[in-house]
Each structure stands twice: as C-alpha cells, then as structure tokens.
Design an enzyme around this catalytic site. Structure first.
Site, PDB file in Angstrom:
ATOM      1  N   ASP A 171       0.810  -1.219   0.000  1.00 36.10           N
ATOM      2  CA  ASP A 171       0.000   0.000   0.000  1.00 36.10           C
ATOM      3  C   ASP A 171       0.844   1.268   0.000  1.00 36.10           C
ATOM      4  O   ASP A 171       0.473   2.273  -0.617  1.00 36.10           O
ATOM      5  CB  ASP A 171      -0.958   0.004   1.201  1.00 36.10           C
ATOM      6  CG  ASP A 171      -2.168  -0.884   0.923  1.00 36.10           C
ATOM      7  OD1 ASP A 171      -2.096  -1.685  -0.034  1.00 36.10           O
ATOM      8  OD2 ASP A 171      -3.157  -0.791   1.657  1.00 36.10           O
ATOM      9  N   ASN A 198      -5.124  -2.102  -4.308  1.00 40.45           N
ATOM     10  CA  ASN A 198      -6.281  -2.225  -3.416  1.00 40.45           C
ATOM     11  C   ASN A 198      -6.061  -1.355  -2.188  1.00 40.45           C
ATOM     12  O   ASN A 198      -6.500  -1.681  -1.095  1.00 40.45           O
ATOM     13  CB  ASN A 198      -6.462  -3.698  -3.007  1.00 40.45           C
ATOM     14  CG  ASN A 198      -7.861  -3.963  -2.468  1.00 40.45           C
ATOM     15  OD1 ASN A 198      -8.753  -3.120  -2.592  1.00 40.45           O
ATOM     16  ND2 ASN A 198      -8.057  -5.119  -1.866  1.00 40.45           N
ATOM     17  N   SER A 225     -14.901   6.326   7.443  1.00 37.82           N
ATOM     18  CA  SER A 225     -14.341   7.600   7.910  1.00 37.82           C
ATOM     19  C   SER A 225     -13.286   8.109   6.928  1.00 37.82           C
ATOM     20  O   SER A 225     -12.845   9.248   7.015  1.00 37.82           O
ATOM     21  CB  SER A 225     -13.719   7.420   9.289  1.00 37.82           C
ATOM     22  OG  SER A 225     -12.612   6.539   9.208  1.00 37.82           O
ATOM     23  N   ASP A 262     -10.377  -2.519  12.389  1.00 36.50           N
ATOM     24  CA  ASP A 262      -9.409  -3.448  11.793  1.00 36.50           C
ATOM     25  C   ASP A 262      -8.912  -4.469  12.814  1.00 36.50           C
ATOM     26  O   ASP A 262      -8.894  -5.674  12.558  1.00 36.50           O
ATOM     27  CB  ASP A 262      -8.218  -2.684  11.211  1.00 36.50           C
ATOM     28  CG  ASP A 262      -8.617  -1.944   9.939  1.00 36.50           C
ATOM     29  OD1 ASP A 262      -9.681  -2.282   9.382  1.00 36.50           O
ATOM     30  OD2 ASP A 262      -7.875  -1.034   9.511  1.00 36.50           O
ATOM     31  N   LYS A 295     -14.589  -3.614   3.236  1.00 35.11           N
ATOM     32  CA  LYS A 295     -13.117  -3.540   3.307  1.00 35.11           C
ATOM     33  C   LYS A 295     -12.512  -4.370   2.183  1.00 35.11           C
ATOM     34  O   LYS A 295     -13.172  -4.627   1.187  1.00 35.11           O
ATOM     35  CB  LYS A 295     -12.658  -4.019   4.674  1.00 35.11           C
ATOM     36  CG  LYS A 295     -13.132  -3.145   5.819  1.00 35.11           C
ATOM     37  CD  LYS A 295     -12.305  -1.895   5.946  1.00 35.11           C
ATOM     38  CE  LYS A 295     -12.767  -1.088   7.145  1.00 35.11           C
ATOM     39  NZ  LYS A 295     -11.793  -0.129   7.574  1.00 35.11           N
ATOM     40  N   GLU A 296     -11.278  -4.831   2.365  1.00 35.26           N
ATOM     41  CA  GLU A 296     -10.579  -5.588   1.318  1.00 35.26           C
ATOM     42  C   GLU A 296     -11.457  -6.706   0.767  1.00 35.26           C
ATOM     43  O   GLU A 296     -11.381  -7.092  -0.391  1.00 35.26           O
ATOM     44  CB  GLU A 296      -9.281  -6.176   1.863  1.00 35.26           C
ATOM     45  CG  GLU A 296      -8.116  -5.211   1.902  1.00 35.26           C
ATOM     46  CD  GLU A 296      -8.152  -4.241   3.070  1.00 35.26           C
ATOM     47  OE1 GLU A 296      -9.220  -4.095   3.727  1.00 35.26           O
ATOM     48  OE2 GLU A 296      -7.116  -3.604   3.330  1.00 35.26           O
ATOM     49  N   HIS A 313      -5.005  -9.175   3.881  1.00 35.65           N
ATOM     50  CA  HIS A 313      -3.887  -9.389   4.801  1.00 35.65           C
ATOM     51  C   HIS A 313      -4.326  -9.729   6.212  1.00 35.65           C
ATOM     52  O   HIS A 313      -3.720 -10.552   6.887  1.00 35.65           O
ATOM     53  CB  HIS A 313      -2.997  -8.140   4.803  1.00 35.65           C
ATOM     54  CG  HIS A 313      -3.740  -6.855   5.101  1.00 35.65           C
ATOM     55  ND1 HIS A 313      -3.226  -5.867   5.877  1.00 35.65           N
ATOM     56  CD2 HIS A 313      -4.970  -6.395   4.715  1.00 35.65           C
ATOM     57  CE1 HIS A 313      -4.080  -4.858   5.952  1.00 35.65           C
ATOM     58  NE2 HIS A 313      -5.145  -5.161   5.254  1.00 35.65           N
ATOM     59  N   ARG A 314      -5.391  -9.081   6.674  1.00 32.32           N
ATOM     60  CA  ARG A 314      -5.776  -9.295   8.078  1.00 32.32           C
ATOM     61  C   ARG A 314      -6.370 -10.689   8.291  1.00 32.32           C
ATOM     62  O   ARG A 314      -6.196 -11.288   9.354  1.00 32.32           O
ATOM     63  CB  ARG A 314      -6.745  -8.212   8.544  1.00 32.32           C
ATOM     64  CG  ARG A 314      -6.129  -6.829   8.444  1.00 32.32           C
ATOM     65  CD  ARG A 314      -6.702  -5.809   9.369  1.00 32.32           C
ATOM     66  NE  ARG A 314      -6.079  -4.524   9.085  1.00 32.32           N
ATOM     67  CZ  ARG A 314      -4.852  -4.190   9.459  1.00 32.32           C
ATOM     68  NH1 ARG A 314      -4.110  -5.035  10.159  1.00 32.32           N
ATOM     69  NH2 ARG A 314      -4.349  -3.008   9.128  1.00 32.32           N
ATOM     70  N   LYS A 342       0.503  -6.376   2.095  1.00 36.67           N
ATOM     71  CA  LYS A 342      -0.209  -5.086   2.108  1.00 36.67           C
ATOM     72  C   LYS A 342       0.249  -4.208   3.272  1.00 36.67           C
ATOM     73  O   LYS A 342       0.369  -2.997   3.126  1.00 36.67           O
ATOM     74  CB  LYS A 342      -1.713  -5.346   2.190  1.00 36.67           C
ATOM     75  CG  LYS A 342      -2.590  -4.133   2.004  1.00 36.67           C
ATOM     76  CD  LYS A 342      -4.038  -4.583   1.879  1.00 36.67           C
ATOM     77  CE  LYS A 342      -5.013  -3.429   1.943  1.00 36.67           C
ATOM     78  NZ  LYS A 342      -4.933  -2.529   0.805  1.00 36.67           N
TER      79      LYS A 342
END
Ligand SMILES: Nc1ncnc2c1ncn2[C@@H]1O[C@H](COP(=O)(O)OP(=O)(O)OP(=O)(O)O)[C@@H](O)[C@H]1O
Ligand SMILES: Nc1ccn([C@H]2C[C@H](O)[C@@H](COP(=O)(O)O)O2)c(=O)n1
Length: 699
Positions: free
Chosen positions: A52, A95, A180, A359, A386-387, A431-432, A459
């Site tokens: 990113d 992304n 946000s 997250d 999200k992703e 990634h998470r 990421k």
C-alpha cells in the site's frame, strides 16, 4: 515474505520474545501525502514498506514529487507546495484504500484549481469498494468527477483539464457512517484551497525554508474558513483523530465541534515539520497482543514484548489493548512498548461494540475461538466494504475450526469449537484474514492451519510470518520434515531446494557439512583418516550461510564446496562415527518453523527418523554421470564422462558400504527413480506425496 501458494503453520505451543513492528499503514500513507503537498522537504523515518505504501509512493512520483532515500534509512519527500507540475496522469492504486480516497480528494481539488485531469484505478476489488459519498462531496464543491465504471465506484476521472470555480462558501456535507476515510480525504485535501495566496517557495521544485524562519508567501492573506459537516453518525473516529493529529504536525490546526463539524482555518498552508517518525502499526500489534494472551510463555521468557507502538500511540487501534484485557490478557506498557502475558485462561467471552477498532477487531474474532463462551462483536458494518466482506469471510473461516458462527449486517457472534477441526484458510486477498487466522495454530487439538496465499500480508506486514515464527515455539516433533536421501548426482539438492521453496520450509544440505569438514581438514592439514582430529574440526565448524553463499571462518567456500574432489573427500570424512556424531546436533538445529526439507544419505534413517515423509531418490549411474557432466561443463569446468562414472560408482560403494549410517532407503521411504523424470515432475511427485500426508489432503 512467503510468496508461495499456501503456508502450513504447524501446531504452535508457546511464545516469548520481542517483536519490532513495521510502521503504521494509516500514518505512513497520510504522512506521505502531507509531505508531498507541503512546502519544503520532509524526512520520514520508519515508514512502512508494503504494497500500500509502494502504491502511494509510485503515485506521488508520477505526480512529479521527488523522493530520495537517505543514508539513515529515512525517506526524503520534496513537497510540491500546492503546485501541480504534472497536470495529467493515470494512477493505478492496487487495493490501497488509504491511497485511493485521499488522492481522489486532493487531485480533484488540484485539478480544479490548476486545470488538470487524472484517472485513478485499482484492482477489481477496489472497483467494488464504494466511494460515492466522497464523489458527491467533491461534486458539491464544483469538482468535475466521473465514475468510469459503475456509478459511485472507482475507476474515476478527476478534473477535465479546465480550471473551475470552487463553491467553498457553504459547508461541505459528507456521509460519515460508511467509511471515515471520506472525511479524512476531505480534511487532507481542503487545506490546499483554504487560501488564495500562492507560495513564493516551491513551484513544484522543493526547497526547505532556512531553519527558524517561516516560509514567505506571495499575495495578500485572503481565503476563508472551510467547513465540513458530517452527515450521519461518524464511524471509526480514532482514524479521524490520527488525521487531525498529523494535520497539526504539518501546521494545519482544524477546529472540531463534536464529530459533526470540522473547520479548516482560512489562510492555513501545509508546511513540513522537517522530520517525522512513523509509529509501529497498532493494528499489526493486535496479532502479537493476541499471541501473548493465547500462548503459554516459552520457559525462560516473560511473554511477548512489542516495540514501536505503546500506550501513547495516536492510533485508534491501540484500544485493542482494552479489548484484549477484557478477554483476560495481562498487558502492561510504556509510551512506545507493550508487554503481554497470558492472564485468564481460557479467554473470557466478550460482547463488545468494536466501532472504534474496526481493523484490529478481526483479531478478537480469532481470540473468541479460545474463549469460555460465545463472543459478540458489534457495530462492525464497515467490515463489509473492506478488502473483502470481512464479516462473511471471518464467519466462513471460523466455521472451519468447528466454531458456531452467527452473522448479521453489522455483527458477528462466535461460539468456540466444542471439538476443534482444522481447515485451509481462504484469505480473500485480505492481509488481516491471513494474519489473524495464523493464531488458530495454538488450538488445543494440536492441528496445523493452512493459510492460502500468505503473500497477501504484503499489504501491511510483508514479514509477518517470519516475525511470528521467530517468537513461537513448538516441540521439534511437531515441525514437519521431508527427507530426501539418495546417491550422488541423483538430483537430491535440486529437488530439496525446490520443494523447500514451494512450501516455505527451511533447507538442510547435509552433504555441505561433510564437505565443509573436509575443506577445514585440508586447510588445517588434518589427515582424512585422523578421526579425533576431524571430529574436533566438525564440532566447531565456523560455518555461515549468507546471501546464497557459504563461508568457512570468513572464507567464501561456495565454489570449492561443490567441486567433485571435495565430494570425494567428504565421502571419506563421513565414514568416521566421531565426525557423524559431531555433526548430529547441528543438523537437528535446522528443524525450525514452519518445516524442513533435508537432503543427504541418512536423513531418514538416522537424523530425522520420525519425519513424516522420506523419499529415496535415485537414477541410473549412467544418467547421473551424464547430469553431473552437463552440470560441470555448464560451469566451465572440464570433465570426462567415463571418469565421472567411475568416481560416482566408487562414491556410491563407499557411502553405502560404510559401517555407520550407510546410504540406504529408510524402511518407510518412498522410492523415486527420476531417470526418466524431469525436475518439475520430480518436484510435483514429492509435493503430491506431501499433500497426501497432511490433514489438508481432503480439503
Ligand atoms: N530429474 C532430473 N532430470 C534431469 N536433471 C536433473 C534432475 N534432477 C537434477 N538434475 C540435474 O542433475 C545435476 C545434479 O543434481 P544435484 O546437484 O541436485 O544432485 P545431488 O544428488 O544433490 O548431488 P550431490 O549428492 O553430489 O550433491 C544438476 O545439474 C541438476 O540440475
Ligand atoms: N547425510 C549425509 C550427507 C553426506 N554425506 C557424505 C557422503 C557424501 O558422499 C558426501 C558429500 O555429500 P553430497 O554433498 O554429495 O550430498 O558427504 C553423508 O555421509 N551423510
């Protein structure tokens, strides 16, 4: 980074040690943009190096921003000072939401002021992530913004090449209840149009105001306050606090009335703070906080210490600490450091509004698998955009472990498995998902966990798995080993290194240890029949493996190690029991997470008798002599095929007829004659056998 198809994380047992986190993604990309928009240059220290941030850096470079690495590791960004040296560009943003949203706002405004035109696009998933609320806000201002695919989604065209008059008198209204990041994008961009003055410093060319002076600006101080009004309940407020905090560092003080109204003062202008450090990523810290809470401490350690982020962090996800404490984690900390130990066990179930830690809250979902009852994570509707749709993803993947999972539009409820199963975790290019499910390897059933596409962690945390394995321990028997034994030139080394690479495993070329002992003996003038002398050398070989090279006491022995003559000497050296014993512990030490591929003569019979897969690799002596001949010729080494064949047969005989650990297939070895197989076919055969040995063979 594990750039492989999947990574099998063995069952993990305990953890302990210190982890230094990579820089925060949110701070890194905000600081990069602020530095690029400022007057003067900014030296950014500890910047996150990930997909990113690379996307953001590439975009800024395309826009004419000069970026230079510094000797101390910092990155110097020469600010454009509100100018726009490049008026047209097509930017690909992967992304990276933290690049797409703020660049959309900044470039829409700059294009409108200077008459530019920019196209912003990303990967397919980026084109499914809504941006309509930001587009609406920018259109209110009079910025030309076109959605080039579906309305309300990237790709976008910003500006039409002609300067526009912006409607800055009325408050700009933006929805705050979806993401946000739209408000952050406007807060970062609008200071660019808060003044009518043009800087005398910086017309696209960066210069630094002399220390202690204020940059001088041309023209009168006109301009007006710019007001942003948030429509709906603002979510993820801590991220807005990061934005406001960083704006302040770049000399823009935004006035805030509650969370509904933000005023950018007339005449403000971005000015570089000179140097700015980036904190460690608090969201990334969540995996190691959870690790400390889940894992029993490795004997002799005091749990997990995290460096680079601590209790005075400006990142909202630092409040994950509170959530982890609610679940029982024992956490103490300082400004820039955290210490975590297992507290309550099993963890305590929670029912928590996670809006403030969207997250990091994904990590709570995996911790919930280890809790004493059902846990509910609420107010997480933003997960859906999200992703990937993270609520759906976490529900699907948690079920693979036997958990009962209920999901709603904005919540997830997880009941821990009554009986653990395991599964191959699909990671959705998120990634998470990859990082948090690695912790399921602490399951009480001692089952491994397969993480598909582990490189998606690039990421935000490219070395996540390496960092995890450094602080995790598990009994040696739980670390899988694949043994590849066989005669010389059968292709063991080639096969072992390829299989290790595809599985992300460690590699042991045990022959290299005997070869190095032979070279050490040659250097020291020790006779190859002097067993005690050779054993002494073998017991303290000053060997080092660095950058694909091998060093013996500082001497680069990479080439001499591979000579046929060295192989012959190694074969003689290896006959002595005392030498074999001296090298035993060193070979065992290669059995490290996440697994090992070991090649040699006695890997399966003596060194790793419990290995789940043993391969005995062979090929006809003629084939092997031909391969060796080809190999030597390709390196420019003269060779005669007949003498190679004779040497090879002699070595086979010596290696297989010696008294100690002779070359022979282990009783449970699978035989692979690759006389008629290419390298890739041999690799696939071993990988297929390995897959059949894993618990994932059914998935
Ligand atoms: N299946 C195969 N088909 C054709 N060539 C192969 C095959 N496997 C390996 N080779 C080639 O054979 C040569 C010898 O392979 P390699 O060095 O891996 O053998 P080795 O068994 O490790 O030898 P040593 O025990 O002497 O270290 C290399 O040039 C390699 O590329
Ligand atoms: N596990 C091992 C590995 C090697 N040796 C000996 C016998 C070999 O001839 C010699 C060189 O090995 P290579 O590099 O060709 O694989 O080392 C052994 O006895 N046991």
């Amino acid at each position: 980074m594990y750039a492989i198809d999947h990574l099998d994380v063995p069952p993990l047992h305990s953890a302990g040690g210190t982890v230094r986190l990579p820089g925060s993604k949110s701070i890194s990309n905000r600081v990069l943009l602020l530095a690029a928009l400022s007057v003067g240059y900014t030296d950014i220290a500890d910047l996150l190096d990930s997909d990113d941030t690379r996307v953001m850096l590439a975009a800024l470079a395309q826009l004419g921003c000069r970026i230079e690495p510094q000797a101390d590791g910092a990155l110097r960004v020469h600010g454009l000072g509100g100018a726009l040296p490049v008026k047209q560009a097509q930017l690909f943003l992967g992304n990276a939401g933290t690049a797409m949203r703020p660049l959309t706002a900044a470039l829409a405004l700059l294009a409108s002021v200077h008459g530019g035109a920019f196209e912003l696009s990303g990967i397919a998933r980026m084109h499914e992530r809504p941006i309509g609320d930001l587009v609406d806000a920018l259109r209110q201002l009079g910025c030309p913004v076109d959605c080039l695919g579906q309305d309300g989604y990237p790709p976008l065209r910003l500006g039409n090449g002609t300067p526009q008059t912006l409607a800055l008198d009325q408050p700009i209204r933006v929805r705050g209840d979806v993401s946000s990041q739209f408000l952050t994008a406007l807060l970062l961009a609008l200071p660019l149009v808060a003044t009518n003055r043009a800087p005398t410093l910086g017309t696209g060319v960066s210069s630094q105001p002399p220390e202690g002076t204020v940059p001088s600006w041309g023209g009168p101080a006109t301009g007006r306050d710019i007001v942003i009004e948030v429509v709906g309940e603002l979510i993820s407020r801590p991220y807005i606090e990061i934005t406001l905090n960083l704006l302040e560092r770049f000399s823009v003080s935004v006035r805030r009335d509650g969370w509904q109204r933000f005023t950018i003062p007339a005449g403000c202008r971005y000015t570089s703070p000179g140097r700015i450090p980036v904190e460690g990523d608090a969201s990334s810290a969540s995996y190691f906080i959870a690790l400390g809470a889940l894992a029993s401490p490795t004997p002799g350690s005091d749990g997990i210490t995290i460096e680079g982020v601590g209790l005075s962090s400006i990142q909202g996800d630092i409040r994950f600490v509170e959530a982890a404490r609610l679940m029982g984690a024992d956490i103490s900390g300082e400004a820039n450091r955290l210490h975590i130990r297992r507290g309550a066990w099993p963890l305590k179930a929670i029912d928590l509004d996670c809006n403030h830690i969207p997250d990091a809250a994904m990590t709570l979902a995996v911790m919930a698998l280890f809790a004493d009852g059902p846990s509910t994570l609420r107010n997480i509707a933003s997960w859906r955009v999200k992703e990937t749709d993270r609520i759906a993803a976490m529900a699907t993947e948690c079920r693979k472990f036997g958990a009962l999972v209920e999901e709603g539009a904005d919540f997830i409820r997880i009941t821990p498995p009554s009986s653990w199963t395991t599964g191959s975790i699909h990671t959705y290019d998120d990634h998470r998902v990859a990082m948090c499910f690695s912790l399921a390897a602490f399951n009480p059933a001692g089952l491994p966990v397969r993480i598909e596409d582990p490189k998606c962690v690039a990421k935000t945390f490219p070395d996540y798995f390496e960092t995890l394995f450094e602080v995790c321990q598990t009994p040696a028997q739980a670390i899988p080993v694949i043994c590849i034994d066989g005669p010389t030139a059968s292709g063991k080394g080639t096969l072992a290194s390829e299989v290790a690479q595809r599985l992300g495993y460690q590699l042991l070329d045990s022959g290299a240890l005997y070869r190095a002992t032979a070279l050490a003996a040659q250097d020291a003038g020790v006779d190859l029949d002097d067993e005690p002398g050779l054993a002494r050398l073998a017991a303290q070989l000053p060997l080092a493996f660095r950058d694909h090279k091998v060093f013996l006491g500082g001497r680069d022995i990479t080439d001499p190690l591979r000579l046929e003559s060295t192989g012959g000497m190694a074969s003689r050296v290896s006959q002595h029991l005392a030498v074999r014993s001296a090298l035993h512990a060193l070979q065992l030490s290669f059995r490290r997470l996440p697994g090992l591929v070991a090649d040699g003569r006695d890997m399966g019979t003596v060194i790793f008798p419990d290995a789940p897969l043993k391969v005995y690799l062979t090929a006809s002596a003629e084939q092997r002599a031909q391969r060796r001949h080809k190999q030597l010729i390709s390196k420019g080494i003269a060779a005669n095929i007949d003498s190679l064949l004779a040497d090879l047969k002699m070595r086979d005989h010596r290696d297989s007829s010696r008294a100690h650990a002779p070359l022979k297939p282990a009783e449970d070895a699978l035989l692979l004659d690759n006389s008629e197989l290419g390298i890739e076919q041999s690799v696939q055969q071993v990988l297929n056998w390995w897959q059949g040995k894993t618990v994932f063979s059914e998935t």
